[in-house]
Scaffold this active site. Structure first.
Site, PDB file in Angstrom:
ATOM      1  N   PRO A   1       0.835  -1.211   0.000  1.00  0.00           N
ATOM      2  CA  PRO A   1       0.000   0.000   0.000  1.00  0.00           C
ATOM      3  C   PRO A   1       0.867   1.259   0.000  1.00  0.00           C
ATOM      4  O   PRO A   1       1.253   1.764   1.051  1.00  0.00           O
ATOM      5  CB  PRO A   1      -0.816  -0.133   1.288  1.00  0.00           C
ATOM      6  CG  PRO A   1       0.032  -0.972   2.190  1.00  0.00           C
ATOM      7  CD  PRO A   1       0.805  -1.899   1.310  1.00  0.00           C
TER       8      PRO A   1
ATOM      9  N   ASP B   1       5.585   2.545   2.427  1.00  0.00           N
ATOM     10  CA  ASP B   1       4.689   1.419   2.688  1.00  0.00           C
ATOM     11  C   ASP B   1       3.908   1.738   3.956  1.00  0.00           C
ATOM     12  O   ASP B   1       4.472   1.804   5.049  1.00  0.00           O
ATOM     13  CB  ASP B   1       5.523   0.149   2.859  1.00  0.00           C
ATOM     14  CG  ASP B   1       4.676  -1.100   3.073  1.00  0.00           C
ATOM     15  OD1 ASP B   1       3.462  -0.968   3.337  1.00  0.00           O
ATOM     16  OD2 ASP B   1       5.238  -2.214   2.997  1.00  0.00           O
ATOM     17  N   HIS B   2       2.589   1.930   3.822  1.00  0.00           N
ATOM     18  CA  HIS B   2       1.779   2.360   4.967  1.00  0.00           C
ATOM     19  C   HIS B   2       1.645   1.280   6.032  1.00  0.00           C
ATOM     20  O   HIS B   2       1.211   1.554   7.149  1.00  0.00           O
ATOM     21  CB  HIS B   2       0.387   2.810   4.499  1.00  0.00           C
ATOM     22  CG  HIS B   2      -0.124   4.001   5.241  1.00  0.00           C
ATOM     23  ND1 HIS B   2       0.011   4.160   6.602  1.00  0.00           N
ATOM     24  CD2 HIS B   2      -0.763   5.119   4.800  1.00  0.00           C
ATOM     25  CE1 HIS B   2      -0.532   5.299   6.979  1.00  0.00           C
ATOM     26  NE2 HIS B   2      -1.004   5.913   5.899  1.00  0.00           N
ATOM     27  N   ARG B   3       2.021   0.042   5.713  1.00  0.00           N
ATOM     28  CA  ARG B   3       2.016  -1.003   6.738  1.00  0.00           C
ATOM     29  C   ARG B   3       3.130  -0.779   7.745  1.00  0.00           C
ATOM     30  O   ARG B   3       3.046  -1.250   8.892  1.00  0.00           O
ATOM     31  CB  ARG B   3       2.186  -2.379   6.092  1.00  0.00           C
ATOM     32  CG  ARG B   3       1.076  -2.793   5.134  1.00  0.00           C
ATOM     33  CD  ARG B   3       1.423  -4.084   4.406  1.00  0.00           C
ATOM     34  NE  ARG B   3       2.651  -3.950   3.619  1.00  0.00           N
ATOM     35  CZ  ARG B   3       3.175  -4.947   2.908  1.00  0.00           C
ATOM     36  NH1 ARG B   3       2.584  -6.133   2.890  1.00  0.00           N
ATOM     37  NH2 ARG B   3       4.279  -4.754   2.213  1.00  0.00           N
TER      38      ARG B   3
END
Length: 412
Positions: free
Chosen positions: A209, A384-386
């Site tokens: 993401p 990476d939004h994780r």
């Protein structure tokens, strides 16, 4: 007893490779440490050294073979006096791979299709004038506004073929040939590097993401300091500092302040890196590689610049070792030298961040309520939004901007 030479495993992710070239031929004496072959991996061309002494009795996988699985039999060494039948029996027992030569023999060739059309098509009769022409010749004549009646055919029974149209010289200035290449495209087989790039970047866009943050940096002070340093070392070209060297150092210092941005995703745990190892994208003839500046935060600008020059040279010569391109916690991709203002780079998994750097250009800015001119560089962080939240990404860019706009801070 015969000795196996196996396809080596040159990186943790390597499952197969291309056997690019044999440097020894059958019957040659081989000593330990001698380079006997070159293997093309997903990132570079690596040399394979012999471990044992013997005679290169049989090359099982020929050069230019593609997709050879790791640990498969590629050749056999023998001792003096061993019989050929023993070698053949040994290979039959241990070989489970068929070579896949690098060839485009199976690829469709447009010119072959054209030839078949000309050879196999039926001769067409045109009214009473009896003009015989291949379909391709007729199409070319129509495109070039050429009357077939004025063309002399060189084919069987005076048949007009492609070459007659292409070589036709009009008798007046009003008839003009428009030559078009009948081969609409050319086919270039995907090499191993291109396949890996395609696989990894598709995986990244489909599973990671991404989010993007951009910021503008005033690089006037940086350019002044760079000029002063380069003047001081004007006689030593190896110490000439590039803007990209400062960018790498600024990223390293910013990651040192914001370690949460120096991380990689894992299904069970996020890995926060203790070392600041920065991957730098380098364009090469066959694709892209990302050599790593290790412990970049601990190097001064001169050391970093010299190391980067050496890595770039090795990358372009396909001489990078696995340790020089595997790993890394953060990637920099700089397209500023091509005049690109800004762009969104694709994350290189399992890393969580990549920063795209655009070109520096003079722009009008407002400073102290006055309009003035400054040299501005755009950078865009893909994260990476994780792993990295928006606030962490923003804090990282703020720290990067601080070091770029006050370069003396990273030279202390």
């Amino acid at each position: 007893m015969p000795i196996k030479i196996l396809m080596p495993v040159l990186s943790p992710t390597m499952t197969e490779g291309n056997l690019a070239r044999w440097l020894k031929k059958e019957g040659d004496k081989v000593n330990p440490g001698e380079v006997i072959a070159e293997i093309e991996t997903d990132k570079a061309t690596m040399e394979v050294e012999a471990v044992d002494e013997g005679i290169l009795a049989k090359i099982v996988i020929p050069q230019n073979s593609q997709n050879v699985p790791v640990n498969s039999l590629i050749a056999v060494l023998s001792e003096e006096g061993e019989e050929k039948t023993d070698i053949d029996a040994f290979i039959a027992k241990n070989n489970n791979v068929s070579p896949s030569p690098k060839t485009d023999a199976n690829l469709p060739k447009p010119h072959e299709n054209i030839a078949k059309v000309e050879e196999q098509v039926a001769v067409i009769k045109h009214d009473a004038s009896k003009i015989f022409a291949s379909p391709l010749a007729k199409r070319l004549a129509k495109m070039g506004n050429i009357r077939l009646e004025s063309v002399k055919g060189s084919g069987p029974h005076g048949r007009i073929v492609k070459q007659d149209i292409l070589s036709y010289t009009p008798s007046t200035v009003h008839n003009k040939i428009v030559s078009r290449n009948p081969e609409e495209y050319r086919l270039v087989p995907n090499n191993n590097i291109r396949k890996i790039i395609a696989k990894r970047l598709l995986e990244s866009k489909q599973t990671v993401p991404h989010f993007y943050l951009s910021i503008e940096c005033n690089v006037d002070k940086l350019l002044d300091i760079r000029e002063d340093i380069n003047k001081s070392f004007s006689e030593d070209k190896s110490t000439r500092i590039s803007v990209n060297d400062f960018i790498i150092l600024a990223v390293a210092k910013a990651l040192q302040e914001l370690p949460n941005a120096n991380a990689s995703w894992g299904e069970d745990a996020i890995r926060y890196h203790n070392n600041v190892d920065i991957s730098v994208a380098v364009a090469i003839e066959n694709g892209l590689v990302t050599p790593i500046v290790k412990n970049a935060n601990q190097k001064n600008i001169i050391e970093l610049s010299r190391e980067m020059k050496e890595l770039i040279k090795k990358a372009k010569d396909n001489k990078l070792t696995p340790e020089e391109f595997q790993g890394g916690g953060f990637t920099i991709s700089n397209l500023g030298m091509y005049g690109i203002k800004n762009f969104n780079a694709i994350i290189n998994p399992p890393q969580s961040c990549i920063m795209g750097v655009g070109a520096s250009a003079k722009r009008a800015i407002v400073k102290n309520d006055q309009v003035t001119i400054a040299t501005i560089m755009d950078v865009t962080l893909s994260a990476d939004h994780r792993v990295v939240d928006g606030a962490v990404g923003a804090e990282f860019l703020a720290a990067f901007k601080k070091f770029i706009e006050s370069p003396a801070l990273m030279l202390i």
